[in-house]
Design an enzyme around this catalytic site. Structure first.
Site, PDB file in Angstrom:
ATOM      1  N   TRP A  19       0.849  -1.192   0.000  1.00  0.00           N
ATOM      2  CA  TRP A  19       0.000   0.000   0.000  1.00  0.00           C
ATOM      3  C   TRP A  19       0.886   1.244   0.000  1.00  0.00           C
ATOM      4  O   TRP A  19       1.783   1.361   0.846  1.00  0.00           O
ATOM      5  CB  TRP A  19      -0.889  -0.025   1.247  1.00  0.00           C
ATOM      6  N   HIS A  49       0.001  -4.380   7.531  1.00  0.00           N
ATOM      7  CA  HIS A  49      -0.979  -4.546   6.449  1.00  0.00           C
ATOM      8  C   HIS A  49      -0.312  -4.959   5.135  1.00  0.00           C
ATOM      9  O   HIS A  49      -0.862  -4.755   4.062  1.00  0.00           O
ATOM     10  CB  HIS A  49      -1.801  -3.266   6.262  1.00  0.00           C
ATOM     11  N   HIS A  53      -3.146 -10.480   5.288  1.00  0.00           N
ATOM     12  CA  HIS A  53      -3.254 -10.057   6.689  1.00  0.00           C
ATOM     13  C   HIS A  53      -4.720  -9.910   7.090  1.00  0.00           C
ATOM     14  O   HIS A  53      -5.607  -9.908   6.234  1.00  0.00           O
ATOM     15  CB  HIS A  53      -2.510  -8.736   6.908  1.00  0.00           C
ATOM     16  N   HIS A  59      -8.666  -1.035  13.680  1.00  0.00           N
ATOM     17  CA  HIS A  59      -8.009  -0.366  12.547  1.00  0.00           C
ATOM     18  C   HIS A  59      -8.721   0.957  12.223  1.00  0.00           C
ATOM     19  O   HIS A  59      -8.089   1.944  11.840  1.00  0.00           O
ATOM     20  CB  HIS A  59      -8.060  -1.321  11.348  1.00  0.00           C
ATOM     21  N   HIS A 163     -14.262   0.310   5.020  1.00  0.00           N
ATOM     22  CA  HIS A 163     -13.660  -0.288   6.233  1.00  0.00           C
ATOM     23  C   HIS A 163     -14.539  -0.001   7.451  1.00  0.00           C
ATOM     24  O   HIS A 163     -14.832  -0.893   8.248  1.00  0.00           O
ATOM     25  CB  HIS A 163     -12.274   0.301   6.496  1.00  0.00           C
ATOM     26  N   GLU A 175      -7.394  -9.520   4.101  1.00  0.00           N
ATOM     27  CA  GLU A 175      -6.994  -8.804   2.899  1.00  0.00           C
ATOM     28  C   GLU A 175      -5.714  -9.424   2.344  1.00  0.00           C
ATOM     29  O   GLU A 175      -4.948 -10.041   3.074  1.00  0.00           O
ATOM     30  CB  GLU A 175      -6.766  -7.319   3.220  1.00  0.00           C
TER      31      GLU A 175
HETATM   32 ZN   LIG Z   1      -5.441  -3.986   6.274  1.00  0.00          ZN
END
Ligand SMILES: [Zn+2]
Length: 213
Positions: A19, A49, A53, A59, A163, A175
């Protein structure tokens, strides 16, 4: 009865897609037999992440549960791989056709599995769960959701809101799955996060077990 186990995790390695803005995995050898040390010891640093995971409610939700409070039943047990044909997002219209039941563990196989993991870097236009799709899934009362790229929410639109909707409802999110070798149907899922105390996520290994009479 024949049993097949299929690994649906992605390997953690240096230079893997991650990410944007997150700390990428860095694996290095602190001592190495190849360079004359008596034994080999590796050190790793990475964001929680990266790769395959699990996200816990904390989160995005203040006072939400941490990853070490996840009941293992959330990610171990019967699970259904649902094929998604929409090339953009997972939306209520397509979800309705799959008659999702309360308490199900659902893993979405989208075009991400074939498209994203084979790409060099991070792919921004991955298939995500739309806000409406997330609300629909909450309404169905699913227990756990898996997705075949690094986020359930969009990179460009309201990924944070997707989310929030799912995590506020106490849904556990896996994910970073690779479902390229998986045919949509029912399986048994075995997936467990590393036990990081008080963390909002943790890397996990995920396996599907296929039982054939
Ligand atoms: Zn995540």
């Amino acid at each position: 009865m024949k049993t097949r186990l299929i690994d649906i995790s992605v390997p953690i390695r240096n230079k893997m897609a991650h990410w944007p803005g997150d700390s990428p995995p860095r694996i290095r050898k602190r001592s190495d037999m190849e360079t004359g040390d008596s034994h080999t010891v590796s050190v790793v640093s990475m964001g929680l992440h990266a790769g395959t995971h699990i996200d816990s409610p904390s989160h995005f939700i203040r006072d939400g549960k941490h990853i070490d409070e996840m009941p293992v039943e959330a990610t171990v047990g019967p699970a259904r791989v649902v094929g998604i044909s929409d090339p953009e997002a997972i939306k209520p219209d397509e979800l309705k056709r799959h008659r999702i039941q309360r308490g199900e563990r659902i893993l979405f196989k989208t075009r991400n599995s074939d498209h994203c993991w084979k790409a060099e870097g991070f792919v921004k236009d991955f298939v995500y769960i739309s806000n409406e799709g997330a609300r629909y899934l909450v309404g169905r009362g699913v227990q756990t959701i898996g997705i075949d790229y690094l986020s359930v929410g969009s990179f460009k639109k309201d990924g944070a809101e997707t989310h929030r909707i799912l995590l506020k409802a106490g849904i556990w999110l896996i994910e970073g799955l690779d479902l390229s070798r998986i045919r949509p149907r029912k399986y048994n899922l075995i997936c467990l996060p590393l036990l990081f105390s008080g963390a909002e996520a943790a890397p996990a290994r995920a396996i599907l077990r296929l039982s054939r009479p």
